[in-house]
Structures are given as C-alpha cells and as structure tokens.
Design a protein around this motif. Structure first.
Motif, PDB file in Angstrom:
ATOM      1  N   MET A  20       0.852  -1.179   0.000  1.00  0.00           N
ATOM      2  CA  MET A  20       0.000   0.000   0.000  1.00  0.00           C
ATOM      3  C   MET A  20       0.889   1.230   0.000  1.00  0.00           C
ATOM      4  SD  MET A  20      -3.319  -1.183   2.122  1.00  0.00           S
ATOM      5  CE  MET A  20      -3.027  -0.498   3.653  1.00  0.00           C
ATOM      6  N   GLY A  21       0.454   2.246  -0.704  1.00  0.00           N
ATOM      7  CA  GLY A  21       1.200   3.492  -0.741  1.00  0.00           C
ATOM      8  C   GLY A  21       0.262   4.642  -0.443  1.00  0.00           C
ATOM      9  N   VAL A  22       0.642   5.805  -0.854  1.00  0.00           N
ATOM     10  CA  VAL A  22      -0.202   6.970  -0.686  1.00  0.00           C
ATOM     11  C   VAL A  22      -1.458   6.761  -1.519  1.00  0.00           C
ATOM     12  CG1 VAL A  22      -0.340   9.462  -1.086  1.00  0.00           C
ATOM     13  CG2 VAL A  22       1.830   8.415  -0.372  1.00  0.00           C
ATOM     14  N   PRO A  23      -2.644   6.884  -0.916  1.00  0.00           N
ATOM     15  CA  PRO A  23      -3.860   6.639  -1.691  1.00  0.00           C
ATOM     16  C   PRO A  23      -4.024   7.676  -2.798  1.00  0.00           C
ATOM     17  CG  PRO A  23      -4.402   7.433   0.511  1.00  0.00           C
ATOM     18  CD  PRO A  23      -2.916   7.256   0.457  1.00  0.00           C
ATOM     19  N   LEU A  24      -4.235   7.193  -4.004  1.00  0.00           N
ATOM     20  CA  LEU A  24      -4.482   8.060  -5.137  1.00  0.00           C
ATOM     21  C   LEU A  24      -5.963   8.007  -5.453  1.00  0.00           C
ATOM     22  CD1 LEU A  24      -1.526   7.035  -7.458  1.00  0.00           C
ATOM     23  CD2 LEU A  24      -1.696   9.047  -6.012  1.00  0.00           C
ATOM     24  N   ARG A 106      -1.128 -16.845 -10.427  1.00  0.00           N
ATOM     25  CA  ARG A 106      -1.172 -15.624  -9.612  1.00  0.00           C
ATOM     26  C   ARG A 106      -0.044 -14.704 -10.062  1.00  0.00           C
ATOM     27  NH1 ARG A 106      -2.375 -15.088  -3.321  1.00  0.00           N
ATOM     28  NH2 ARG A 106      -4.377 -15.543  -4.230  1.00  0.00           N
ATOM     29  N   LEU A 107      -0.425 -13.458 -10.404  1.00  0.00           N
ATOM     30  CA  LEU A 107       0.526 -12.467 -10.884  1.00  0.00           C
ATOM     31  C   LEU A 107       0.253 -11.120 -10.229  1.00  0.00           C
ATOM     32  CD1 LEU A 107       0.351 -13.261 -14.707  1.00  0.00           C
ATOM     33  CD2 LEU A 107       2.149 -13.940 -13.108  1.00  0.00           C
ATOM     34  N   PRO A 108       1.284 -10.289 -10.068  1.00  0.00           N
ATOM     35  CA  PRO A 108       1.065  -8.956  -9.507  1.00  0.00           C
ATOM     36  C   PRO A 108       0.494  -8.005 -10.557  1.00  0.00           C
ATOM     37  CG  PRO A 108       3.381  -9.271  -9.990  1.00  0.00           C
ATOM     38  CD  PRO A 108       2.702 -10.579 -10.279  1.00  0.00           C
ATOM     39  N   VAL A 109      -0.486  -7.206 -10.130  1.00  0.00           N
ATOM     40  CA  VAL A 109      -1.073  -6.177 -10.976  1.00  0.00           C
ATOM     41  C   VAL A 109      -0.929  -4.860 -10.245  1.00  0.00           C
ATOM     42  CG1 VAL A 109      -3.170  -5.332 -12.093  1.00  0.00           C
ATOM     43  CG2 VAL A 109      -2.695  -7.794 -12.020  1.00  0.00           C
ATOM     44  N   GLN A 110      -0.292  -3.883 -10.887  1.00  0.00           N
ATOM     45  CA  GLN A 110      -0.067  -2.585 -10.264  1.00  0.00           C
ATOM     46  C   GLN A 110      -1.032  -1.561 -10.833  1.00  0.00           C
ATOM     47  OE1 GLN A 110       3.946  -1.157 -10.456  1.00  0.00           O
ATOM     48  NE2 GLN A 110       3.431   0.813  -9.548  1.00  0.00           N
ATOM     49  N   THR A 111      -1.667  -0.824  -9.920  1.00  0.00           N
ATOM     50  CA  THR A 111      -2.551   0.276 -10.268  1.00  0.00           C
ATOM     51  C   THR A 111      -2.115   1.453  -9.424  1.00  0.00           C
ATOM     52  OG1 THR A 111      -4.326  -1.325 -10.532  1.00  0.00           O
ATOM     53  CG2 THR A 111      -4.951   0.978 -10.474  1.00  0.00           C
ATOM     54  N   GLY A 112      -1.537   2.466 -10.025  1.00  0.00           N
ATOM     55  CA  GLY A 112      -0.978   3.568  -9.236  1.00  0.00           C
ATOM     56  C   GLY A 112       0.127   3.005  -8.358  1.00  0.00           C
ATOM     57  N   LEU A 113       0.041   3.240  -7.054  1.00  0.00           N
ATOM     58  CA  LEU A 113       1.035   2.700  -6.123  1.00  0.00           C
ATOM     59  C   LEU A 113       0.628   1.349  -5.550  1.00  0.00           C
ATOM     60  CD1 LEU A 113       1.969   5.967  -4.195  1.00  0.00           C
ATOM     61  CD2 LEU A 113       3.218   4.864  -6.046  1.00  0.00           C
TER      62      LEU A 113
END
Length: 149
Positions: A20-24, A106-113
């Motif tokens: 988790m990062g800064v919420p966008l 199972r694979l990583p999916v990135q959306t924003g941070l």
C-alpha cells in the motif's frame, strides 16, 4: 499486443493486496464531460501493469466473477505452461460457449502505487482484449468502475 517490462505467485479466489502506498484518487466531475459527446456506453478498457509489463487492452468487467488472461498475453509475458495451477471450473465465453481453462496463475497487478496479487484464469478463447479484470480485483482495490466520464 502491447507489453513492456518492470517487476512476481500461488492461489485463492480473492486477490491479495501486496503493497500500500499513498492513496491516489482518480475522480471526475460533470465539468469533465463538457465538450464531450456521450452517445455510447462503451466498455471500460485500460492499460495496467501486469507482472511488471504495461499491458494495453485490459477490459474492466463488473459482471465477471474471475480475472481472465488470454493466451497472447500469457505468451507475451514469457510465462510457461508449467507455471499454471490446475483450475477445474468451466467458463462461459463471449459467444455463450463453454470454455475449458488452461489453468490458473497468480501475478502482480499494479494500479498507481497499489500492487495486488491476482489469480488469473488462462482461457484459450477469442477475445479482442488481452485480459479481463473482474469483481474480485475491483473489490480488493476498493474501486468502482464508472463509464460515464
């Protein structure tokens, strides 16, 4: 197919939040509609970072109970058949025909941070899209897809 490289594995029904990062917040107002023509209710098609690659032509489908990946993308990500985990349920394709999945991965999916581990079902069927992201992924992100804007 359009993929480019960046940066992951196992199984369960819901995607797993990894980082988790800064919420966008991506939001639109009625002002954003000014000057546009709203004749259609088109499918929501986006580019997502999947397994470290920017993947175009990913459809967001609130009606799908699973995330689907099609063989062109699977091959484009340099994944091997031995990476697949057995998946025994049948799927119904766009034409209403039963589709026997090749397996699950199972694979990583990135959306924003945000990076979410997603269980993709690999389906050998025709699709104009490279992947379909469904309700489990949207729910994990706490996202709502909205085609009006």
């Amino acid at each position: 197919m359009s993929v480019s490289r960046y940066s992951a594995e196992e199984s369960s029904s819901m995607p797993k939040r990894v980082k988790m990062g800064v919420p966008l917040v991506l939001s639109f107002s009625d002002e954003d509609k000014l000057g546009t023509i709203q004749l259609h209710d088109d499918a929501l098609v986006v580019t997502l970072r999947i397994c470290g690659y920017d993947v175009k032509m990913v459809m967001i489908d609130q009606g799908s109970r699973v995330e689907i990946m099609y063989p062109n993308l699977y091959k484009g990500l340099n994944l091997k058949l031995e990476n697949l985990i057995a998946y025994s349920s049948l799927l119904v394709g766009f034409e209403g025909k039963m589709v026997i999945p090749k397996g699950q991965i199972r694979l990583p999916v990135q959306t924003g941070l945000d990076v979410v581990e997603v269980d993709f079902i690999v389906a050998d069927a025709f699709s104009p899209y490279l992947a379909i992201m469904g309700r489990p992924w949207l729910h994990t992100l706490g996202a709502i897809s909205f085609t009006l804007h």
